[in-house]
Design a protein around this motif. Structure first.
Motif, mmCIF file in Angstrom:
data_model
loop_
_atom_site.group_PDB
_atom_site.id
_atom_site.type_symbol
_atom_site.label_atom_id
_atom_site.label_comp_id
_atom_site.label_asym_id
_atom_site.label_seq_id
_atom_site.Cartn_x
_atom_site.Cartn_y
_atom_site.Cartn_z
ATOM 1 N N ALA A 128 22.317 25.107 -43.130
ATOM 2 C CA ALA A 128 23.255 26.230 -43.480
ATOM 3 C C ALA A 128 23.051 26.457 -45.077
ATOM 4 O O ALA A 128 22.921 27.670 -45.788
ATOM 5 C CB ALA A 128 24.751 26.268 -43.243
ATOM 6 N N ARG A 129 22.803 25.515 -46.020
ATOM 7 C CA ARG A 129 22.601 25.605 -47.424
ATOM 8 C C ARG A 129 21.160 26.208 -47.722
ATOM 9 O O ARG A 129 21.014 26.886 -48.838
ATOM 10 C CB ARG A 129 22.692 24.124 -48.013
ATOM 11 C CG ARG A 129 22.736 24.217 -49.725
ATOM 12 C CD ARG A 129 23.277 23.031 -50.216
ATOM 13 N NE ARG A 129 21.854 22.298 -50.150
ATOM 14 C CZ ARG A 129 21.548 21.120 -50.781
ATOM 15 N NH1 ARG A 129 22.845 20.592 -51.340
ATOM 16 N NH2 ARG A 129 20.466 20.558 -50.909
ATOM 17 N N LYS A 130 20.362 26.037 -46.788
ATOM 18 C CA LYS A 130 18.977 26.642 -46.929
ATOM 19 C C LYS A 130 19.167 28.230 -46.649
ATOM 20 O O LYS A 130 18.561 28.989 -47.333
ATOM 21 C CB LYS A 130 17.899 25.945 -46.351
ATOM 22 C CG LYS A 130 17.715 24.741 -46.564
ATOM 23 C CD LYS A 130 16.918 24.046 -45.852
ATOM 24 C CE LYS A 130 16.357 22.588 -46.216
ATOM 25 N NZ LYS A 130 15.516 21.837 -45.242
ATOM 26 N N ILE A 131 19.711 28.682 -45.693
ATOM 27 C CA ILE A 131 19.970 29.959 -45.258
ATOM 28 C C ILE A 131 20.732 30.750 -45.806
ATOM 29 O O ILE A 131 20.536 31.962 -46.234
ATOM 30 C CB ILE A 131 20.240 29.810 -43.608
ATOM 31 C CG1 ILE A 131 19.262 29.160 -42.935
ATOM 32 C CG2 ILE A 131 20.310 31.373 -43.269
ATOM 33 C CD1 ILE A 131 19.337 28.991 -41.572
ATOM 34 N N ALA A 132 21.964 30.463 -46.283
ATOM 35 C CA ALA A 132 23.095 31.355 -46.820
ATOM 36 C C ALA A 132 22.521 31.936 -48.289
ATOM 37 O O ALA A 132 22.870 33.101 -48.419
ATOM 38 C CB ALA A 132 24.199 30.443 -47.145
ATOM 39 N N PRO A 133 21.861 30.941 -49.159
ATOM 40 C CA PRO A 133 21.279 32.047 -50.426
ATOM 41 C C PRO A 133 20.335 33.020 -50.180
ATOM 42 O O PRO A 133 20.350 33.948 -50.732
ATOM 43 C CB PRO A 133 20.584 30.903 -51.260
ATOM 44 C CG PRO A 133 21.016 29.432 -50.676
ATOM 45 C CD PRO A 133 21.432 29.763 -49.014
ATOM 46 N N ARG A 134 19.590 32.982 -48.940
ATOM 47 C CA ARG A 134 18.639 33.944 -48.501
ATOM 48 C C ARG A 134 19.501 35.301 -48.272
ATOM 49 O O ARG A 134 19.317 36.342 -48.505
ATOM 50 C CB ARG A 134 17.756 33.608 -47.205
ATOM 51 C CG ARG A 134 16.863 32.698 -47.768
ATOM 52 C CD ARG A 134 15.953 32.429 -46.595
ATOM 53 N NE ARG A 134 15.382 31.306 -46.642
ATOM 54 C CZ ARG A 134 14.903 30.353 -45.456
ATOM 55 N NH1 ARG A 134 15.047 30.739 -44.291
ATOM 56 N NH2 ARG A 134 14.443 29.049 -45.761
ATOM 57 N N ALA A 135 20.909 35.057 -47.626
ATOM 58 C CA ALA A 135 21.694 36.108 -47.229
ATOM 59 C C ALA A 135 22.236 36.802 -48.373
ATOM 60 O O ALA A 135 22.219 38.032 -48.343
ATOM 61 C CB ALA A 135 22.782 35.688 -46.240
ATOM 62 N N HIS A 136 22.457 35.892 -49.404
ATOM 63 C CA HIS A 136 23.262 36.305 -50.750
ATOM 64 C C HIS A 136 21.951 37.240 -51.498
ATOM 65 O O HIS A 136 22.259 38.260 -51.931
ATOM 66 C CB HIS A 136 23.553 35.122 -51.580
ATOM 67 C CG HIS A 136 24.566 35.589 -52.927
ATOM 68 N ND1 HIS A 136 25.647 36.368 -52.773
ATOM 69 C CD2 HIS A 136 23.825 35.459 -53.976
ATOM 70 C CE1 HIS A 136 25.639 36.575 -54.011
ATOM 71 N NE2 HIS A 136 24.778 36.048 -54.772
ATOM 72 N N LYS A 137 20.775 36.724 -51.451
ATOM 73 C CA LYS A 137 19.670 37.457 -51.907
ATOM 74 C C LYS A 137 19.394 38.777 -51.503
ATOM 75 O O LYS A 137 19.155 39.760 -52.168
ATOM 76 C CB LYS A 137 18.274 36.657 -52.014
ATOM 77 C CG LYS A 137 17.470 37.059 -52.797
ATOM 78 C CD LYS A 137 16.225 36.032 -52.998
ATOM 79 C CE LYS A 137 15.018 36.723 -53.620
ATOM 80 N NZ LYS A 137 13.808 35.491 -53.506
ATOM 81 N N LEU A 138 19.625 38.907 -50.167
ATOM 82 C CA LEU A 138 19.286 40.088 -49.233
ATOM 83 C C LEU A 138 20.417 41.152 -49.858
ATOM 84 O O LEU A 138 19.844 42.527 -49.701
ATOM 85 C CB LEU A 138 19.235 39.974 -48.122
ATOM 86 C CG LEU A 138 17.861 39.221 -47.438
ATOM 87 C CD1 LEU A 138 18.094 38.710 -45.940
ATOM 88 C CD2 LEU A 138 16.773 40.045 -47.457
ATOM 89 N N THR A 190 29.868 32.746 -51.460
ATOM 90 C CA THR A 190 29.893 31.830 -52.544
ATOM 91 C C THR A 190 30.681 30.812 -51.826
ATOM 92 O O THR A 190 30.538 29.258 -52.092
ATOM 93 C CB THR A 190 30.408 32.173 -53.513
ATOM 94 O OG1 THR A 190 31.806 33.090 -53.514
ATOM 95 C CG2 THR A 190 29.430 33.103 -54.488
ATOM 96 N N GLN A 191 31.854 31.089 -51.216
ATOM 97 C CA GLN A 191 32.725 30.041 -50.424
ATOM 98 C C GLN A 191 31.899 29.357 -49.271
ATOM 99 O O GLN A 191 32.079 27.965 -49.329
ATOM 100 C CB GLN A 191 33.710 30.806 -49.614
ATOM 101 C CG GLN A 191 34.824 31.098 -50.504
ATOM 102 C CD GLN A 191 36.117 31.893 -49.968
ATOM 103 O OE1 GLN A 191 35.892 32.444 -48.955
ATOM 104 N NE2 GLN A 191 37.355 31.708 -50.549
#
Length: 133
Positions: free
Chosen positions: A27-37, A45-46
């Protein structure tokens, strides 16, 4: 722009499913991608904080000892008590189960509480620091 928002929402849902299954590093790998998109995605951030705490807890020291500094996301082992308290408060505000409804938030909140107790007790901290060396 709407396309990016839909992809970001889909990535966030995938990350949340991984969190439900206990795969916090995935999940830590995928969540930043969502934030970047899509930067304005709700509560990303939570979600990342929950993942970071759990990933810190997975890192073990010698003798299967928890890395309390990693759980609190403290880089240096030479920090003073005020810095530990400040970092704990910062994480506690975002991880409190009443405010963070992501899977694993309650366990992450307990982990940072345990880390604070361990690192603020001088004897426990010196024993922990000896494991780190």
């Amino acid at each position: 722009m709407e396309c990016n928002k839909e992809e970001a929402i889909r990535a966030k849902e995938i990350a949340e499913n991984k969190m439900r299954n206990g795969d916090f590093s995935g999940a830590r790998k995928i969540a930043p991608r969502a934030h970047k998109l899509y930067k304005d995605l709700d509560n990303i951030t939570q979600m990342l904080m929950v993942c970071e705490v759990h990933c810190g807890a997975e890192q073990r020291l010698l003798g299967n000892e928890m890395d309390w500094y990693g759980i609190l996301q403290i880089k240096s082992r030479k920090v003073d008590e005020a810095a530990i308290r400040k970092q704990y408060r910062k994480l506690a505000l975002r991880l409190h189960p009443d405010k963070n409804k992501f899977p694993g938030a309650e366990a992450a909140f307990k982990l940072i509480g345990d880390a604070r107790v361990e690192l603020l007790d001088k004897d426990k901290r010196s024993l922990h620091d000896s494991f780190c060396k």
